[in-house]
Design a protein around this motif. Structure first.
Motif, mmCIF file in Angstrom:
data_model
loop_
_atom_site.group_PDB
_atom_site.id
_atom_site.type_symbol
_atom_site.label_atom_id
_atom_site.label_comp_id
_atom_site.label_asym_id
_atom_site.label_seq_id
_atom_site.Cartn_x
_atom_site.Cartn_y
_atom_site.Cartn_z
ATOM 1 N N SER A 97 -46.718 -26.599 106.095
ATOM 2 C CA SER A 97 -45.559 -26.067 105.383
ATOM 3 C C SER A 97 -45.468 -26.635 103.977
ATOM 4 O O SER A 97 -45.303 -25.904 102.996
ATOM 5 N N CYS B 95 -42.689 -18.293 105.234
ATOM 6 C CA CYS B 95 -41.527 -19.182 105.151
ATOM 7 C C CYS B 95 -41.548 -19.939 103.823
ATOM 8 O O CYS B 95 -40.538 -20.025 103.111
ATOM 9 N N ALA B 96 -42.723 -20.483 103.461
ATOM 10 C CA ALA B 96 -42.860 -21.210 102.197
ATOM 11 C C ALA B 96 -42.651 -20.287 101.007
ATOM 12 O O ALA B 96 -41.991 -20.661 100.022
ATOM 13 N N SER C 213 -47.249 -19.040 110.416
ATOM 14 C CA SER C 213 -45.854 -18.649 110.163
ATOM 15 C C SER C 213 -45.265 -19.404 108.976
ATOM 16 O O SER C 213 -44.253 -18.981 108.393
ATOM 17 N N ASN C 214 -45.891 -20.519 108.607
ATOM 18 C CA ASN C 214 -45.368 -21.317 107.508
ATOM 19 C C ASN C 214 -45.609 -20.674 106.144
ATOM 20 O O ASN C 214 -44.936 -21.022 105.173
ATOM 21 N N ARG C 215 -46.581 -19.759 106.047
ATOM 22 C CA ARG C 215 -46.867 -19.148 104.741
ATOM 23 C C ARG C 215 -45.707 -18.290 104.237
ATOM 24 O O ARG C 215 -45.192 -18.518 103.136
ATOM 25 N N GLY D 39 -40.571 -30.873 109.190
ATOM 26 C CA GLY D 39 -40.857 -30.461 110.558
ATOM 27 C C GLY D 39 -39.748 -30.808 111.528
ATOM 28 O O GLY D 39 -38.599 -31.035 111.157
ATOM 29 N N CYS E 62 -39.966 -30.484 103.813
ATOM 30 C CA CYS E 62 -40.838 -29.804 104.791
ATOM 31 C C CYS E 62 -41.213 -30.810 105.876
ATOM 32 O O CYS E 62 -42.394 -31.072 106.122
ATOM 33 N N TYR F 103 -48.325 -25.319 101.781
ATOM 34 C CA TYR F 103 -48.141 -23.924 101.390
ATOM 35 C C TYR F 103 -47.065 -23.792 100.314
ATOM 36 O O TYR F 103 -47.153 -22.931 99.429
ATOM 37 N N ALA G 123 -38.225 -25.867 103.943
ATOM 38 C CA ALA G 123 -39.224 -24.919 104.447
ATOM 39 C C ALA G 123 -39.799 -25.483 105.732
ATOM 40 O O ALA G 123 -39.732 -26.688 105.994
ATOM 41 N N GLY G 124 -40.370 -24.610 106.548
ATOM 42 C CA GLY G 124 -40.979 -25.053 107.800
ATOM 43 C C GLY G 124 -39.965 -25.190 108.919
ATOM 44 O O GLY G 124 -38.899 -24.566 108.907
ATOM 45 N N TRP G 125 -40.288 -26.034 109.889
ATOM 46 C CA TRP G 125 -39.467 -26.145 111.090
ATOM 47 C C TRP G 125 -38.066 -26.684 110.797
ATOM 48 O O TRP G 125 -37.123 -26.343 111.500
#
Length: 464
Positions: free
Chosen positions: A12, A382-383, A378-380, A99, A97, A15, A365-367
């Motif tokens: 995350s 989102c970032a 999925s992080n792309r 997590g 980011c 990205y 961003a991220g979790w």
């Protein structure tokens, strides 16, 4: 010039950094991490035998080697390190980011007995996360022996039916021949090679059609040498989705077909058995001689609404080791708002919200933004969403040129000594040398002391 701090160097964070420097030619990004090593869960969460997924490190490396991106490891953000407010003073914007740093608990009697661990702790051990053996290990876990997990274990229970549960099950069943070529730390390899585990029970409270593992991961269990997979067809038949898979997704249907094949096969041979169990809910961990000796489960049944209900019937499964793998959860960050219900930081398109209003210059961003969902890819998006918000805000964040001084000298003046990229490369060299000395490939350094000692050999000489 736009100076951004990204807190967290996993996918995350990388990205976010990549998207920033690609979209804004005057953006300079410092990627901070509490650990001296980059890549987050790609280094410390992906199973060591999953080399293809671990190779993602190569693309993350390219991001961190960009001439406008700088890796600063060993920098903790919070009350024990750089306060979030100070970070905000040093940069035009900060993107968190970090997590989901902890695991969920079962909340049942006996969960704290010796021999009961989270899957996260087990993964950290065989992945050489420095907290597993070093100065930041959780209270009560310091000084434990190298074979802490598998000593005197014949039967193990893994509670959960997601990919992490499959990973830890597979690691318990792997032999030394398959693990030796990986970067697993030597102490964990030695302990697993000497393990006497013969039975591994992976247990879910719902049915096979609702399991969270992917078919590729599931099939790997059936390909393990000297290991047989056992599935009870009567348990599978309790699931309406199993008996009539027409309404299932492609992954669910494929999972059902794999399980159907195992259930209809003759009794497997092999020194070890993996038993996949369904419709069992843990209600207590039972002690034997001061440690875990068994897990008591209640039989469940579908409730017709996608969930399950208890039946009042119970059974016990012997276990000297219990690993819970029931999900991750974010933790509060000092200086940032936090939604305890979702385990995330409140946000609007990545912009941090304080009391419902946007906090200028703070992003997620991220979790920690969306919760522990999705895969690495999925992080792309989102970032990208977060970076789009940040760049839209940039004119207000950099009024009249704004802050342009390099934050690193200021951090050093305040006692922060980060592990820079040269220090990380020195860690990589030390791990390659350790592996060569053991007749293996790269072998991870397992603790804070060895990591920081190796990093120092690559640190530039700043003596005057």
């Amino acid at each position: 010039m736009l100076r951004v701090a990204v807190v967290g160097s996993g996918p995350s964070g990388c990205y976010v950094a990549q998207s920033l420097v690609q979209q804004e030619g005057e953006a300079y990004v410092d990627v901070l991490d509490r650990l001296p090593c980059p890549y987050g869960l790609v280094r410390y969460g992906v199973a060591p035998d999953h080399e293809k997924i671990k190779s993602l490190q190569h693309s993350l490396r390219a991001v961190l080697e960009h001439d406008r991106v700088r890796f600063l490891g060993g920098v903790e953000v919070g009350p024990r390190g750089v306060p979030a407010a100070r970070l905000r003073e040093l940069y035009h914007a900060v993107v968190y980011c970090v997590g989901a740093a902890t695991d969920r608990h079962l909340g049942i009697p006996g969960e704290d007995l010796p021999g009961s661990w989270s899957a996260t702790e087990f993964v950290s051990w065989y992945s050489a996360h420095p907290d597993s053996a070093g100065r930041s290990a959780p209270p009560g876990r310091r000084g434990v022996p190298a074979d802490r997990f598998v000593r005197d274990v014949r039967s193990a229970v893994v509670i959960g039916v997601g990919n992490v549960a499959v990973d830890v099950t597979r690691m318990l069943a792997r032999g030394v021949a398959e693990l030796s070529p990986t970067d697993m730390p030597q102490a964990a390899l030695t302990a697993l090679a000497a393990s006497r585990v013969t039975d591994i029970h992976m247990v879910g409270r719902r049915g096979p059609s609702q399991a969270r593992f992917t078919t590729k991961e599931l099939r790997e269990l059936g390909a393990l040498p000297d290991t047989g997979v056992v599935v009870d067809p009567a348990e599978l038949a309790l699931d309406p989705g199993y008996t009539d898979p027409a309404g299932l997704s492609g992954t669910q249907r494929r999972n059902v077909e794999v399980l159907r094949g195992w259930a209809g096969a003759p009794a497997p041979g092999g020194a070890r058995r993996i038993r996949l169990r369904f419709f069992l809910r843990p209600v207590a961990l039972l002690a034997d001689a001061g440690r875990v000796g068994a897990v008591r489960f209640e039989r469940t049944a579908p409730d017709g609404r996608g969930g399950v209900t208890g039946t009042g019937r119970y059974e016990e499964i012997e276990a000297q080791l219990v690993l819970r793998s029931v999900g991750y959860r974010g933790v509060p960050l000092e200086g940032l708002p936090f939604d305890a219900a979702s385990g995330t930081v409140p946000h609007r398109a990545g912009r941090v919200l304080r009391a419902g209003a946007v906090a200028p210059g703070e992003y997620v961003a991220g979790w920690i933004k969306r919760g522990p969902t999705g895969v690495i890819g999925s992080n792309r998006p989102c970032a990208k969403e977060t970076v789009a918000s940040l760049l839209a805000d940039a004119p207000a964040l950099v009024p009249g040129g704004g802050v342009s001084a390099d934050p690193l000298p200021l951090l050093r003046a305040e006692g922060v000594e980060p592990v820079e990229w040269a220090g990380w490369r020195a860690i990589e060299r030390a791990e390659a040398e350790l592996g060569a000395s053991l007749g293996r490939g790269v072998v991870k350094l397992p603790d804070w002391e060895s990591l920081l000692a190796a990093a120092r050999t690559g640190a530039p000489d700043r003596a005057v």
